[in-house]
Design an enzyme around this catalytic site. Structure first.
Site, PDB file in Angstrom:
ATOM      1  CG  ASP A 119       1.765   5.007   4.900  1.00 54.42           C
ATOM      2  OD1 ASP A 119       1.348   3.851   5.120  1.00 54.42           O
ATOM      3  OD2 ASP A 119       2.923   5.369   5.163  1.00 54.42           O
ATOM      4  CG  HIS A 179       5.099   1.024   2.870  1.00 54.37           C
ATOM      5  ND1 HIS A 179       4.493   2.167   2.397  1.00 54.37           N
ATOM      6  CD2 HIS A 179       4.509   0.757   4.060  1.00 54.37           C
ATOM      7  CE1 HIS A 179       3.590   2.576   3.262  1.00 54.37           C
ATOM      8  NE2 HIS A 179       3.565   1.739   4.283  1.00 54.37           N
ATOM      9  CG  HIS A 198      -0.212   0.171   2.531  1.00 54.77           C
ATOM     10  ND1 HIS A 198       0.457  -0.865   3.142  1.00 54.77           N
ATOM     11  CD2 HIS A 198      -0.052   1.241   3.351  1.00 54.77           C
ATOM     12  CE1 HIS A 198       0.989  -0.466   4.279  1.00 54.77           C
ATOM     13  NE2 HIS A 198       0.703   0.817   4.429  1.00 54.77           N
ATOM     14  NE  ARG A 240       2.161   5.293   9.948  1.00 51.52           N
ATOM     15  CZ  ARG A 240       1.141   4.842   9.226  1.00 51.52           C
ATOM     16  NH1 ARG A 240       1.342   3.905   8.322  1.00 51.52           N
ATOM     17  NH2 ARG A 240      -0.066   5.291   9.415  1.00 51.52           N
TER      18      ARG A 240
HETATM   19  C1  SIN Z   1       3.250   0.946   7.660  1.00 50.79           C
HETATM   20  O1  SIN Z   1       3.416   2.138   7.817  1.00 50.79           O
HETATM   21  O2  SIN Z   1       2.482   0.520   6.799  1.00 50.79           O
HETATM   22  C2  SIN Z   1       4.047  -0.042   8.502  1.00 50.79           C
HETATM   23  C3  SIN Z   1       5.356  -0.343   7.874  1.00 50.79           C
HETATM   24  C4  SIN Z   1       6.158  -1.332   8.701  1.00 50.79           C
HETATM   25  O3  SIN Z   1       5.695  -1.776   9.752  1.00 50.79           O
HETATM   26  O4  SIN Z   1       7.280  -1.658   8.306  1.00 50.79           O
END
Ligand code: SIN
Length: 272
Positions: free
Chosen positions: A96, A248, A94, A263
């Protein structure tokens, strides 16, 4: 700076993120982000306040809509998987929160606690994904917009655990946005594919059934190994990705262990 693959990602050394950065360093890092789509730093020891100060060099921190942030730092979302859990947050390819009208321009993720092995994150270059399509398909996609929704089950279930224990109470169905299928990056001017399996539901003006064959093809195409890199986290690692041209995928291969990262997303603009 060391590119980690031919297509995406670069590791930056010699920078202490906890210190105030000069304008020249910020400008070099921004250029590295634009050139490599995701930049990685190792062995950083930073507090939440220092993570936010780093982020503010590049933009304004955003608030994640569905899960509460840290008590004193609401802009910092803990990305947590507990030993007894089997689902990982965001565990699907996805970009974000593209169900927002102005999705984040980027995300800064800092490793706090890691499993002994596993829990890597994959990234994929969406400029390359677009540029490697045939010309007729590029032309077809150029004119389309797509509906992106927070309710898509495969992504919604990855946040269910955190929504249950620290949700904000916001209903997922309130979050839906129509965006170009191919967006033009506002800084580089390059075109990037801007659909993803986590949030894109259908092409605007078409049914889900009509959209599915083409979307399914794109979901497979856009994450090819040739467009991707894999980041193996170590304690104190930090990744900063450009959400406008990279996707990612956090790998869920560490059941029985805790994984915790902090995050922060940065406010973005309306895709065009
Ligand atoms: C995310 O922001 O989607 C999580 C990414 C991760 O946990 O590496």
């Amino acid at each position: 700076m060391r590119p980690v693959t031919g297509g995406i990602g670069a590791e930056i050394s010699g920078i202490d993120i906890g210190e105030a950065l000069s304008a020249a360093t910020v400008s070099e890092l921004r250029q590295a982000l634009l050139d490599h789509l995701v930049i990685f730093f190792r062995d950083q020891e930073i507090t939440p306040a220092q993570q936010l100060a780093f982020v503010r060099h590049f933009g304004e921190p955003d608030i994640y809509p569905f899960v509460k942030g840290l008590e004193d730092y609401p802009e910092i979302t803990p990305i947590l998987k507990l030993p007894e859990e089997t689902v990982n947050f965001g565990g699907i390819w996805h970009s974000d929160t593209v169900y927002q009208p102005e999705p984040p321009m980027g995300t800064v993720l800092y490793a706090k606690e890691l499993p002994p092995s596993g829990g890597d994150t994959l990234f994929a270059n969406q400029y390359q994904a677009y540029e490697t399509l045939s010309e007729p398909l590029r032309k077809f996609l150029d004119g389309l917009t797509a509906i992106n929704s927070a309710t898509k089950g495969s992504a919604a279930k990855t946040r269910a655990g955190r929504v249950a224990d620290s949700g904000t109470g916001l209903a997922e169905k309130t979050m839906q946005a129509e965006h170009p299928v191919v967006r033009t990056h506002p800084e580089t001017g390059r075109k990037a594919l801007f659909v993803n399996i986590g949030h894109t539901v259908r092409f605007a003006g078409m049914t889900e059934e009509e959209s599915a064959p083409i979307l399914d093809f794109l979901y497979h195409h856009q994450i090819k190994p040739e467009f991707s890199c894999r980041f193996i986290w170590t304690p104190g690692s930090l990744a900063f990705w450009d959400n406008r041209c990279a996707q990612h995928y956090p790998v869920n291969d560490y059941h029985g262990h805790t994984r915790l990262l902090h995050r922060v997303t940065l406010k973005g603009d309306k895709p065009f």
